[in-house]
Design an enzyme around this catalytic site. Structure first.
Site, PDB file in Angstrom:
ATOM      1  N   GLU A 170       0.816  -1.225   0.000  1.00 13.34           N
ATOM      2  CA  GLU A 170       0.000   0.000   0.000  1.00 13.34           C
ATOM      3  C   GLU A 170       0.849   1.274   0.000  1.00 13.34           C
ATOM      4  O   GLU A 170       0.763   2.099   0.924  1.00 13.34           O
ATOM      5  CB  GLU A 170      -0.964   0.004   1.189  1.00 13.34           C
ATOM      6  CG  GLU A 170      -2.020  -1.078   1.092  1.00 13.34           C
ATOM      7  CD  GLU A 170      -3.100  -0.970   2.173  1.00 13.34           C
ATOM      8  OE1 GLU A 170      -2.850  -0.336   3.209  1.00 13.34           O
ATOM      9  OE2 GLU A 170      -4.182  -1.539   1.958  1.00 13.34           O
ATOM     10  N   GLU A 326      -6.802  -7.485  -0.945  1.00 16.35           N
ATOM     11  CA  GLU A 326      -7.218  -7.530   0.465  1.00 16.35           C
ATOM     12  C   GLU A 326      -8.640  -7.017   0.596  1.00 16.35           C
ATOM     13  O   GLU A 326      -9.008  -6.017  -0.028  1.00 16.35           O
ATOM     14  CB  GLU A 326      -6.365  -6.578   1.316  1.00 16.35           C
ATOM     15  CG  GLU A 326      -4.948  -6.972   1.570  1.00 16.35           C
ATOM     16  CD  GLU A 326      -4.261  -5.932   2.460  1.00 16.35           C
ATOM     17  OE1 GLU A 326      -4.940  -5.265   3.256  1.00 16.35           O
ATOM     18  OE2 GLU A 326      -3.043  -5.768   2.316  1.00 16.35           O
TER      19      GLU A 326
END
Ligand code: GLA
Length: 679
Positions: A170, A326
């Site tokens: 991320e 995710e």
């Protein structure tokens, strides 16, 4: 649908060079999650692997946070545990998405190189102790990251368990920018490349304003906190630089991996939720687009935000399949109140991502952590283990994804395009705008919700993208509009398209300078009007429009230059003037909405437009029943996601893939359930 791309089949040569490279050797849809076995004794790994097999897991992401374990002291490596783990997983037929652990540098790096700590806009040096706290421009960080990446690439580049590389984690969150001296040096380098000369920079930034002129490159700093509002062009370039600087961290690691391995490389995006990264630029640099999405658990109808995230991710992937890297099986642990998912919700969330183009469904995380900051986060294997309903749902999802294997590679069929732009988002929300209620994501979400309710599937598009395949293009907010983007919109309308533009669009160029000749400079011709004055409203103030509609936040004094009135303001600062207009241009029409409409009011206006654009809505479906179509080479797949508490019945025929049952004329979808019909 704009993309006509060949479906990927086993052993078939793929003609499209941009076709995503899914994890190698994983058939059908990908299923799994982040796996952090380093938090558990090795005996537990054996149980993990056995349970993964029971659940149908075929890919796990590992080592994301493991740098300090892999390199306990500078240059000293311990790969023994990772070797054993990879062999165990491989022996069980579970593939690995192996991460470079560069999101959490070890403590020794901070000790040896204090400059690795990032500095905030107001000068605070952030300490280690959480994660993702590093300066992307610090040479010491770059070198150490390259080193561990090289070691991993060399050791595991052709390990049979490894199917995909997961670089970092991320990028852009929680720290997306650094204002330290190293960053200042890198920023100056970036500015030289963008502007060429200091004169050009002074011109672009309008530095004659408030006497901000620069005489030397060394005088330029990151836009740190100053006495009052800074130079918006400076801020905007810094936002571009921050996204590019992180991108160069990614490409540096990717290129090292590519020199050791033929496997695809990616990193996990957060498309609708990460303001600091320009994913239009990043999407081209990954072998497969991967995204993380977490519901805002408390929000009403949060499945619409999920759909928006999935649609934007597919757009970043160029319309091609992508990976959901995710999401959560149940509650997360970082929202103010972490509401649990209701029975069936996790499965429906997962299949909504698939409906909208995901060929992978993965979670954070496999086994719930006993300790650390995320121990209250849900997992595939929760604290109550295999006794839990959650575990039963995880096993069922594995079966459902298995039943949908043939969906892999098919393409989503969209009805309308919505324009999305990170640069415009950055620019709009800088300081000293006419109202603090001019919010980018708010407008996009408001339009998206109405399109969702009309059961129109959205393709998000970048500002200068080809629009010729769409009957309707919506521009919810495009404050920053380049002349090139404006030309695309103009040509689209002249060629027969229908365009809808919301207020405060077309105002500035790429340097946040007003387009000349009155507002909305870049879009005046296509909209056939001039906005003479912006009339922001007081907090909570409403204006009435024809037809019993109400707007808030914003109004404008509009002078028509070819456009016609559709709805007028009945009161407020623009009383008697046009509020919604239509401009017939060439073979098409451009609509303009000059106030903030929401819900039924916005729906009312859009329903005027749909038939004129030739767009067909699907109003026969009950509220909160979602329908999306994916098209394969040999079959169509109709996903019906029932977000209501009641069973729904639809006229349809084909084979329902989750049950394997033939459906002759009526498809029944249970309360909270999903059906996927092949026809
Ligand atoms: C992010 C991170 C994960 C985990 C989850 C929790 O998406 O990538 O490591 O922290 O949030 O929701």
């Amino acid at each position: 649908m704009t993309f006509v791309v060949p479906r990927q089949a086993e052993g078939q040569a793929v003609e499209d060079p941009f076709w995503p490279r899914m994890p190698v050797g994983v058939d059908g849809l990908v299923y799994g999650g982040d796996y952090n076995p380093e938090q558990w004794p090795e005996e537990v790994w054996v149980e993990d692997v056995e349970l993964m097999r029971q659940a149908g897991v075929n890919l796990v992401s590992i080592a994301i946070h493991a740098w300090a374990l892999l390199e306990p002291r500078p240059g000293e490596f311990d790969f023994g545990w990772l070797d054993r783990l990879l062999d165990l997983l491989h022996g069980a037929g579970i593939s690995v998405n192996l991460a470079t652990p560069t999101v959490v540098p070890p403590a020794w790096l901070y000790r040896a190189h204090p400059e690795v700590r990032p500095v905030t806009r107001d000068g605070i040096e952030l300490e280690r102790g959480s994660r993702a706290t590093f300066c992307p421009s610090a040479p010491a960080y770059r070198q150490a990251a390259a080193n561990i990446t090289r070691k991993l690439g060399a050791r595991y580049g052709d390990h049979p368990a490894v199917a995909l590389w997961h670089v970092h984690n991320e990028y852009g969150a929680p720290v997306g920018s650094c204002y330290c001296p190293e960053s200042a040096t890198a920023f100056r380098r970036w500015l030289r490349a963008r502007h060429g000369s200091l004169d050009a920079l002074n011109e672009a930034w309008g530095t004659t304003f408030w006497g901000q002129r620069y005489g030397e490159w060394a005088e330029i700093e990151p836009p740190r906190v100053s006495g009052t509002a800074g130079n918006p062009a400076h801020e905007l370039d810094f936002a571009r630089f921050c996204s590019d600087e992180l991108l160069s961290c990614y490409t540096a690691e990717r290129d090292i991996l590519r020199s050791h391995s033929k496997l695809p490389v990616t990193t996990n995006f957060m498309t609708t939720n990460c303001k600091s990264i320009d994913y239009w630029r990043w999407g081209r640099e990954v072998d497969v687009v991967a995204n993380d999405h977490y519901l805002t658990a408390e929000a009403d109808r949060n499945h619409i935000d999920l759909a928006m995230s999935a649609d934007l991710t597919r757009a970043v992937a160029g319309g091609r399949p992508w990976m959901l890297m995710e999401h959560s099986t149940g509650a997360v642990n970082w929202q103010p109140r972490n509401i649990a998912k209701r029975p069936g919700e996790m499965n429906r969330n997962s299949l909504t991502h698939v409906a909208r183009g995901a060929d992978a469904v993965m979670f954070f995380q496999w086994r719930a952590s006993r300790f650390g900051a995320e121990k209250f986060h849900s997992a595939m294997l929760p604290h109550s283990g295999t006794r839990s309903r959650m575990w039963q749902d995880v096993v069922r999802l594995g079966k459902d994804l298995g039943a949908l294997h043939e969906v892999r590679g098919s393409l989503v069929q969209a009805d309308v395009a919505v324009l999305w732009d990170w640069e415009s988002w950055w620019a709009l929300e800088l300081s000293w705008r006419p109202s603090i209620e001019l919010l980018y994501r708010e407008r996009v979400a408001a339009y998206y919700e109405q399109l969702w309710d009309a059961r129109l599937t959205v393709d998000f598009v970048a500002p200068e993208a080809d629009l010729s395949g769409y009957r309707l293009v919506v521009v919810p907010s495009l404050y920053l509009t380049t002349t090139a983007a404006a030309k695309v919109l103009h040509d689209y309308v002249a060629g027969g398209g229908t365009l809808v533009v919301s207020y405060f669009s077309g105002i500035v160029d790429a340097n946040d300078a007003m387009h000349p000749g009155g507002h909305p400079g870049a879009l005046r011709d296509v909209l056939g009007l001039e906005v003479e004055e912006f009339l922001p409203l007081r907090q909570g103030e409403e204006v009435s429009l024809d037809g019993g509609l109400h707007g808030d936040v914003w109004a404008e004094h509009i002078r028509l230059e070819g456009a016609e009135r559709v709805l007028d303001y009945l009161d407020g600062p623009a009383a008697g003037g046009p509020a919604v207009t239509r401009h017939r241009l060439g073979a098409g029409s451009a609509w303009y909405v000059s106030t903030r409409l929401r819900g039924a009011a916005l729906d009312h206006v859009l329903r005027e437009i749909y038939p004129q654009a030739g767009v067909e809505t699907h109003d026969d479906l009950p509220r909160d029943v979602e329908v999306v179509r994916r098209r394969g080479v040999d079959a169509d797949y109709l996903f019906v996601l029932n977000h209501t508490d009641t069973e729904v019945r639809l006229a349809a025929s084909g084979t329902e893939l989750l049950t394997g049952q033939r459906c002759e004329s009526e498809l029944c979808v249970p309360a909270g359930g999903t059906a996927v019909l092949r026809s």
